[in-house]
Motif scaffolding. Structure first.
Motif, mmCIF file in Angstrom:
data_model
loop_
_atom_site.group_PDB
_atom_site.id
_atom_site.type_symbol
_atom_site.label_atom_id
_atom_site.label_comp_id
_atom_site.label_asym_id
_atom_site.label_seq_id
_atom_site.Cartn_x
_atom_site.Cartn_y
_atom_site.Cartn_z
ATOM 1 N N ASP A 221 0.827 -1.215 0.000
ATOM 2 C CA ASP A 221 0.000 0.000 0.000
ATOM 3 C C ASP A 221 0.860 1.264 0.000
ATOM 4 N N LYS A 222 2.069 1.171 -0.537
ATOM 5 C CA LYS A 222 2.995 2.308 -0.434
ATOM 6 C C LYS A 222 3.790 2.575 -1.707
ATOM 7 N N TYR A 223 4.070 1.530 -2.493
ATOM 8 C CA TYR A 223 4.913 1.695 -3.674
ATOM 9 C C TYR A 223 4.230 1.133 -4.916
ATOM 10 N N ALA A 224 4.337 1.879 -6.007
ATOM 11 C CA ALA A 224 3.853 1.404 -7.302
ATOM 12 C C ALA A 224 5.044 1.014 -8.155
ATOM 13 N N ILE A 225 4.981 -0.147 -8.751
ATOM 14 C CA ILE A 225 6.067 -0.603 -9.625
ATOM 15 C C ILE A 225 5.915 0.052 -10.996
ATOM 16 N N ASN A 226 6.990 0.621 -11.505
ATOM 17 C CA ASN A 226 6.975 1.240 -12.826
ATOM 18 C C ASN A 226 7.196 0.146 -13.868
ATOM 19 N N MET A 227 6.114 -0.333 -14.445
ATOM 20 C CA MET A 227 6.168 -1.516 -15.295
ATOM 21 C C MET A 227 7.010 -1.317 -16.549
ATOM 22 N N ASN A 228 7.062 -0.100 -17.056
ATOM 23 C CA ASN A 228 7.845 0.151 -18.268
ATOM 24 C C ASN A 228 9.345 -0.018 -18.048
ATOM 25 N N GLU A 229 9.766 -0.026 -16.779
ATOM 26 C CA GLU A 229 11.182 -0.180 -16.470
ATOM 27 C C GLU A 229 11.575 -1.631 -16.195
ATOM 28 N N MET A 230 10.610 -2.533 -16.233
ATOM 29 C CA MET A 230 10.906 -3.946 -16.000
ATOM 30 C C MET A 230 11.367 -4.584 -17.308
ATOM 31 N N ARG A 231 12.610 -5.000 -17.350
ATOM 32 C CA ARG A 231 13.178 -5.551 -18.576
ATOM 33 C C ARG A 231 12.948 -7.052 -18.712
ATOM 34 N N THR A 232 12.777 -7.740 -17.585
ATOM 35 C CA THR A 232 12.546 -9.179 -17.600
ATOM 36 C C THR A 232 11.522 -9.522 -16.534
#
Length: 248
Positions: A221-232
């Protein structure tokens, strides 16, 4: 080291890239840059190399409040999103299988449609949470809305955007009945105060966490993952483990 078995990508790396990019809110559609993805069979845990992930690049803090009391991943998705269907069927089993056992995983349906049928579909997920058989029912709902391949065949005879398979609650109840949930049970859960409270919470968190596209993963409930930066896929699993257990 987390050992990740080879992943059978049905649509290879392009499909993974699309799944990470996500489906945006209808009123706020923007062009997304392509992400170059390279396969890997083994990845080091984020706990071993925490500097691998940078705040503002790989993840964003979306709340100044305290983190959840227990480590968890919350997936915000939509049964209408093709990339969410790809994530559900092709990648989530691998992700869940490689999360630390202390980390919980939950799903929440977004309300991008703001319509009667959109609300009914949200209620359908709440019912799934109560009755179980999540894998079969989730797949059945995705297929009823998108077609068995995760999308409608627009060239199929009789296909029309004006004739979706899911138009109302009765249509949804047919899907559930085919998977062992009778209409009376469905209505009782769908119309309960607990379900109303759950939908209200999802809507509140969608705004609070600034969920603009799906699938979106919120950690503790605190951090959003930046999906565009996930390479694998390994990167995604690593950052989930890192944020849930190491980053407070």
């Amino acid at each position: 080291m987390i050992k990740i078995k080879p992943i059978a990508f049905t649509m290879a790396l392009a499909a993974f890239t699309m799944a990470l990019t996500g489906c945006g809110k209808p009123a706020e559609v923007t062009a997304e840059k392509a992400v170059e993805v390279t396969p890997e069979k083994t990845v080091e845990t984020a706990a071993v190399i925490p500097s691998k992930f940078v705040e503002g690049q790989h993840y964003t803090q979306i709340s100044d409040g305290p983190a959840s009391s227990e480590p968890k991943i919350s997936e915000y998705f939509s049964f209408y999103c093709h990339n969410c269907y790809n994530m559900e069927t092709k990648y989530l089993p691998e992700i869940k299988g490689n999360l630390n056992k202390e980390i919980g995983f939950e799903t929440k349906h977004v309300d991008f449609m703001n319509s009667e049928i959109g609300t009914e579909v949200m209620r359908a997920l709440a019912v799934i949470h109560e009755v179980g058989n999540e894998k079969a029912l989730n797949t059945a709902m995705f297929q009823a809305i998108q077609g068995e391949g995760g999308h409608h065949d627009h060239s199929a005879p009789g296909h029309s955007h004006d004739e979706p398979e899911i138009n109302n609650r009765d249509d949804i109840k047919k899907v559930f009945a085919a998977n062992g949930v009778d209409a009376e049970t469905y209505d009782k859960i769908a119309d309960s105060e607990a379900t109303d409270a759950k939908l209200a919470l999802w809507r509140q968190q969608q705004v609070m966490f600034r969920v603009q596209s799906v699938p979106t993963f919120i950690v503790n409930d605190k951090y959003a993952i930046n999906m565009n930066e996930m390479r694998t896929l390994g990167d995604l699993i690593d950052v989930m483990n890192y944020l849930a257990l190491e980053k407070k």
